[in-house]
Scaffold this motif. Structure first.
Motif, PDB file in Angstrom:
ATOM      1  N   ARG A  45       9.469 -16.070   0.146  1.00 21.42           N
ATOM      2  CA  ARG A  45      10.147 -14.840   0.586  1.00 21.42           C
ATOM      3  C   ARG A  45       9.175 -13.666   0.649  1.00 21.42           C
ATOM      4  O   ARG A  45       9.207 -12.865   1.589  1.00 21.42           O
ATOM      5  N   LEU A  46       8.294 -13.560  -0.339  1.00 23.72           N
ATOM      6  CA  LEU A  46       7.327 -12.461  -0.373  1.00 23.72           C
ATOM      7  C   LEU A  46       6.353 -12.556   0.801  1.00 23.72           C
ATOM      8  O   LEU A  46       6.096 -11.563   1.490  1.00 23.72           O
ATOM      9  N   LEU A  47       5.815 -13.748   1.039  1.00 23.80           N
ATOM     10  CA  LEU A  47       4.893 -13.929   2.172  1.00 23.80           C
ATOM     11  C   LEU A  47       5.582 -13.668   3.500  1.00 23.80           C
ATOM     12  O   LEU A  47       5.015 -13.023   4.390  1.00 23.80           O
ATOM     13  N   GLN A  48       6.806 -14.166   3.638  1.00 27.49           N
ATOM     14  CA  GLN A  48       7.531 -13.945   4.891  1.00 27.49           C
ATOM     15  C   GLN A  48       7.837 -12.467   5.107  1.00 27.49           C
ATOM     16  O   GLN A  48       7.825 -11.999   6.246  1.00 27.49           O
ATOM     17  N   ALA A  49       8.089 -11.726   4.047  1.00 27.15           N
ATOM     18  CA  ALA A  49       8.343 -10.286   4.193  1.00 27.15           C
ATOM     19  C   ALA A  49       7.113  -9.592   4.761  1.00 27.15           C
ATOM     20  O   ALA A  49       7.217  -8.761   5.665  1.00 27.15           O
ATOM     21  N   VAL A  50       5.948  -9.944   4.249  1.00 25.70           N
ATOM     22  CA  VAL A  50       4.708  -9.356   4.768  1.00 25.70           C
ATOM     23  C   VAL A  50       4.502  -9.791   6.214  1.00 25.70           C
ATOM     24  O   VAL A  50       4.177  -8.975   7.085  1.00 25.70           O
ATOM     25  N   TRP A  51       4.709 -11.061   6.492  1.00 26.35           N
ATOM     26  CA  TRP A  51       4.504 -11.594   7.834  1.00 26.35           C
ATOM     27  C   TRP A  51       5.450 -10.956   8.851  1.00 26.35           C
ATOM     28  O   TRP A  51       5.033 -10.529   9.927  1.00 26.35           O
ATOM     29  N   LEU A  52       6.739 -10.884   8.510  1.00 33.81           N
ATOM     30  CA  LEU A  52       7.726 -10.345   9.446  1.00 33.81           C
ATOM     31  C   LEU A  52       7.516  -8.858   9.725  1.00 33.81           C
ATOM     32  O   LEU A  52       7.805  -8.383  10.820  1.00 33.81           O
ATOM     33  N   ARG A  53       7.037  -8.104   8.742  1.00 34.66           N
ATOM     34  CA  ARG A  53       6.824  -6.669   8.931  1.00 34.66           C
ATOM     35  C   ARG A  53       5.478  -6.349   9.563  1.00 34.66           C
ATOM     36  O   ARG A  53       5.224  -5.213   9.956  1.00 34.66           O
ATOM     37  N   SER A  54       4.588  -7.346   9.645  1.00 36.49           N
ATOM     38  CA  SER A  54       3.269  -7.125  10.244  1.00 36.49           C
ATOM     39  C   SER A  54       3.413  -7.036  11.760  1.00 36.49           C
ATOM     40  O   SER A  54       4.272  -7.686  12.346  1.00 36.49           O
ATOM     41  N   ALA A  55       2.544  -6.258  12.357  1.00 29.59           N
ATOM     42  CA  ALA A  55       2.512  -6.177  13.820  1.00 29.59           C
ATOM     43  C   ALA A  55       2.187  -7.558  14.363  1.00 29.59           C
ATOM     44  O   ALA A  55       1.438  -8.328  13.753  1.00 29.59           O
ATOM     45  N   SER A  56       2.750  -7.894  15.517  1.00 24.18           N
ATOM     46  CA  SER A  56       2.591  -9.246  16.055  1.00 24.18           C
ATOM     47  C   SER A  56       1.117  -9.627  16.220  1.00 24.18           C
ATOM     48  O   SER A  56       0.757 -10.780  16.003  1.00 24.18           O
ATOM     49  N   GLU A  95       6.820   1.054   3.841  1.00 26.59           N
ATOM     50  CA  GLU A  95       8.109   0.354   3.833  1.00 26.59           C
ATOM     51  C   GLU A  95       7.932  -1.111   3.446  1.00 26.59           C
ATOM     52  O   GLU A  95       8.768  -1.673   2.734  1.00 26.59           O
ATOM     53  N   MET A  96       6.863  -1.728   3.919  1.00 24.52           N
ATOM     54  CA  MET A  96       6.582  -3.114   3.537  1.00 24.52           C
ATOM     55  C   MET A  96       6.338  -3.179   2.029  1.00 24.52           C
ATOM     56  O   MET A  96       6.851  -4.080   1.358  1.00 24.52           O
ATOM     57  N   LEU A  97       5.595  -2.225   1.502  1.00 24.36           N
ATOM     58  CA  LEU A  97       5.334  -2.175   0.069  1.00 24.36           C
ATOM     59  C   LEU A  97       6.633  -2.058  -0.720  1.00 24.36           C
ATOM     60  O   LEU A  97       6.853  -2.796  -1.684  1.00 24.36           O
ATOM     61  N   ARG A  98       7.514  -1.180  -0.291  1.00 24.75           N
ATOM     62  CA  ARG A  98       8.815  -1.034  -0.963  1.00 24.75           C
ATOM     63  C   ARG A  98       9.615  -2.336  -0.928  1.00 24.75           C
ATOM     64  O   ARG A  98      10.231  -2.738  -1.910  1.00 24.75           O
ATOM     65  N   GLU A  99       9.609  -2.978   0.233  1.00 26.56           N
ATOM     66  CA  GLU A  99      10.360  -4.229   0.372  1.00 26.56           C
ATOM     67  C   GLU A  99       9.802  -5.308  -0.555  1.00 26.56           C
ATOM     68  O   GLU A  99      10.561  -6.016  -1.221  1.00 26.56           O
ATOM     69  N   VAL A 100       8.482  -5.421  -0.626  1.00 26.67           N
ATOM     70  CA  VAL A 100       7.859  -6.426  -1.483  1.00 26.67           C
ATOM     71  C   VAL A 100       8.166  -6.129  -2.951  1.00 26.67           C
ATOM     72  O   VAL A 100       8.505  -7.035  -3.714  1.00 26.67           O
ATOM     73  N   VAL A 101       8.091  -4.871  -3.344  1.00 35.13           N
ATOM     74  CA  VAL A 101       8.408  -4.502  -4.732  1.00 35.13           C
ATOM     75  C   VAL A 101       9.860  -4.850  -5.050  1.00 35.13           C
ATOM     76  O   VAL A 101      10.160  -5.368  -6.126  1.00 35.13           O
TER      77      VAL A 101
END
Length: 138
Positions: A45-56, A95-101
């Motif tokens: 879930r953590l890796l996917q959160a970073v991946w999904l929020r990253s620019a394509s 926002e990605m940082l907040r989501e991961v936390v």
């Protein structure tokens, strides 16, 4: 909220390692697996959160770093490259940082004291005093 990116990456590390061991390089595209332990699923879930929020355009770099870390689990350089990518992504996207936390388990919550004589505690069960000549009376 203010988070120390290096500390968050340190907290995320064991989850990602477990996810790579369980899912391999396909971790970014896999669904949760009931047969896989909770730590590995949390890492996915953590890796996917970073991946999904990253620019394509940047996703390919994460996929490459993830695949290399999965293919060579004993290669400290491959593991470090993946952590470095995550660190950079979290620094660039608040926002990605907040989501991961928020995805980290509550037991991983960080308690930070800031300033002279400040006290950091997750739970206070008694009296906590800072300062000169303090007195406590019952």
């Amino acid at each position: 909220m203010s988070y120390e990116v290096a500390h968050v990456v340190e907290q995320v590390g064991p989850y990602i390692t477990a996810a790579l061991a369980a899912y391999g390089g396909a971790v970014l595209r896999r669904a949760e697996d009931a047969a896989v332990d909770a730590t590995a699923n949390q890492g996915r879930r953590l890796l996917q959160a970073v991946w999904l929020r990253s620019a394509s355009g940047r996703r390919a770099h994460l996929e490459e770093a993830t695949q290399e870390a999965a293919d060579e689990p004993d290669n400290a350089d491959a593991q470090a490259a993946l952590r470095q990518y995550i660190r950079r992504a979290l620094r660039e996207d608040v926002e990605m940082l907040r989501e991961v936390v928020q995805l980290l388990p509550a037991s991983q919550a960080t308690v930070t004291a800031v300033g002279n004589r400040s006290i950091a505690a997750k739970n206070v069960t008694g009296i906590a005093i800072t300062g000169d000549h303090a007195r406590v009376q019952k």
